[in-house]
Design an enzyme around this catalytic site. Structure first.
Site, mmCIF file in Angstrom:
data_model
loop_
_atom_site.group_PDB
_atom_site.id
_atom_site.type_symbol
_atom_site.label_atom_id
_atom_site.label_comp_id
_atom_site.label_asym_id
_atom_site.label_seq_id
_atom_site.Cartn_x
_atom_site.Cartn_y
_atom_site.Cartn_z
ATOM 1 N N TYR A 22 0.707 -1.235 0.079
ATOM 2 C CA TYR A 22 0.018 -0.028 -0.168
ATOM 3 C C TYR A 22 0.923 1.215 0.022
ATOM 4 C CZ TYR A 22 -3.454 -3.597 1.183
ATOM 5 O OH TYR A 22 -4.534 -4.300 1.117
ATOM 6 N N ASN A 75 -13.118 3.689 -0.926
ATOM 7 C CA ASN A 75 -12.218 2.467 -0.954
ATOM 8 C C ASN A 75 -12.341 1.879 0.575
ATOM 9 O OD1 ASN A 75 -10.111 0.779 -0.376
ATOM 10 N ND2 ASN A 75 -8.317 1.858 -0.830
ATOM 11 N N ASP A 88 -25.745 -2.469 0.468
ATOM 12 C CA ASP A 88 -27.001 -2.007 0.417
ATOM 13 C C ASP A 88 -27.302 -0.397 0.544
ATOM 14 O OD1 ASP A 88 -28.092 -4.520 0.275
ATOM 15 O OD2 ASP A 88 -28.585 -4.880 2.363
ATOM 16 N N HIS A 101 -9.156 1.203 -5.437
ATOM 17 C CA HIS A 101 -8.218 0.434 -4.455
ATOM 18 C C HIS A 101 -6.883 0.684 -5.018
ATOM 19 C CE1 HIS A 101 -11.408 -2.225 -3.060
ATOM 20 N NE2 HIS A 101 -11.931 -2.257 -4.340
ATOM 21 N N LEU A 102 -5.830 0.891 -3.750
ATOM 22 C CA LEU A 102 -4.895 1.137 -4.145
ATOM 23 C C LEU A 102 -3.774 0.215 -4.717
ATOM 24 C CD1 LEU A 102 -3.984 2.734 -0.430
ATOM 25 C CD2 LEU A 102 -3.836 3.870 -2.712
ATOM 26 N N SER A 103 -4.244 -1.036 -4.505
ATOM 27 C CA SER A 103 -3.488 -2.248 -4.996
ATOM 28 C C SER A 103 -4.315 -2.920 -6.069
ATOM 29 C CB SER A 103 -3.342 -3.399 -3.728
ATOM 30 O OG SER A 103 -4.699 -3.973 -3.468
ATOM 31 N N ARG A 112 -10.163 -11.451 -3.239
ATOM 32 C CA ARG A 112 -10.270 -10.028 -3.736
ATOM 33 C C ARG A 112 -10.489 -9.404 -4.891
ATOM 34 N NH1 ARG A 112 -7.241 -7.997 0.902
ATOM 35 N NH2 ARG A 112 -5.785 -9.328 1.482
HETATM 36 C C1 DQA Z 1 -7.794 -2.437 -0.559
HETATM 37 C C2 DQA Z 1 -7.844 -3.894 -1.158
HETATM 38 C C3 DQA Z 1 -8.685 -4.830 -0.231
HETATM 39 O O1 DQA Z 1 -8.564 -6.091 -0.545
HETATM 40 C C4 DQA Z 1 -8.076 -4.778 1.088
HETATM 41 O O2 DQA Z 1 -8.612 -5.592 2.075
HETATM 42 C C5 DQA Z 1 -7.740 -3.287 1.701
HETATM 43 C C6 DQA Z 1 -7.169 -2.294 0.801
HETATM 44 C C7 DQA Z 1 -6.914 -1.533 -1.630
HETATM 45 O O3 DQA Z 1 -7.109 -0.200 -1.534
HETATM 46 O O4 DQA Z 1 -5.919 -2.180 -2.260
HETATM 47 O O5 DQA Z 1 -7.822 -3.221 2.768
HETATM 48 O O6 DQA Z 1 -9.132 -1.873 -0.726
#
Ligand code: DQA
Length: 145
Positions: A22, A75, A88, A101-103, A112
């Site tokens: 991250y 996020n 919901d 998502h950052l990753s 994921r």
């Molecule tokens: C995340 C990706 C999710 O799978 C993970 O649980 C996170 C960070 C991301 O920003 O990459 O907490 O949302």
């Protein structure tokens, strides 16, 4: 217009949490950087940041600010893959919302790859780090502006 940047569980620990995935930047440092960028490109647009590890607080925040003056970037962290309550809440919104998502979630563990929220968002940006936030904001402001 207000751009709401909403972060879910464990994202208050950015900077120290798994930096190899991250990065080293803290959420509280990154928000003013995004605000400066927003001011330069979309003057007059306010940015508000909200982070919580509490699913209910996230749902309440979305409901509280939903409306024609708001756009949302979310996020949700791990709630992405598990929270029917947040799904919901997102499905109920009238304001546009983009998931970020950052990753690169599709290149990681198989769980994921699934987002419970994605069907109710305008789109998802994954794997571009903080640049993804700028792109999402451009999409949101462009849609409404
Ligand atoms: C995340 C990706 C999710 O799978 C993970 O649980 C996170 C960070 C991301 O920003 O990459 O907490 O949302």
């Amino acid at each position: 217009m207000v751009v709401h940047i909403v972060h879910g569980i464990n994202l208050g620990q950015l900077g120290t949490r798994q930096p190899e995935i991250y990065g080293n930047l803290r959420l509280e440092d990154q928000i003013p950087i995004l605000q400066t960028w927003l001011d330069a490109h979309f003057g007059g647009t306010e940015l508000r940041s909200f982070q919580s590890d509490d699913e209910g607080a996230l749902c309440a925040y979305l409901a509280q600010y939903d409306g024609s003056e708001s756009v949302f970037l979310i996020n949700p962290g791990a709630f992405t893959h598990s929270s029917i309550a947040l799904r919901d809440a997102v499905a109920t919104l009238t304001s546009p919302i983009i998931e970020v998502h950052l990753s690169h979630t599709y290149a990681r563990e198989s769980f994921r790859r699934a987002s419970l929220l994605a069907p109710y968002t305008r789109g998802t940006i994954s794997g571009l780090g903080w640049m993804g936030y700028r792109l999402a904001i451009e999409g949101l402001v462009g849609e409404v502006g």
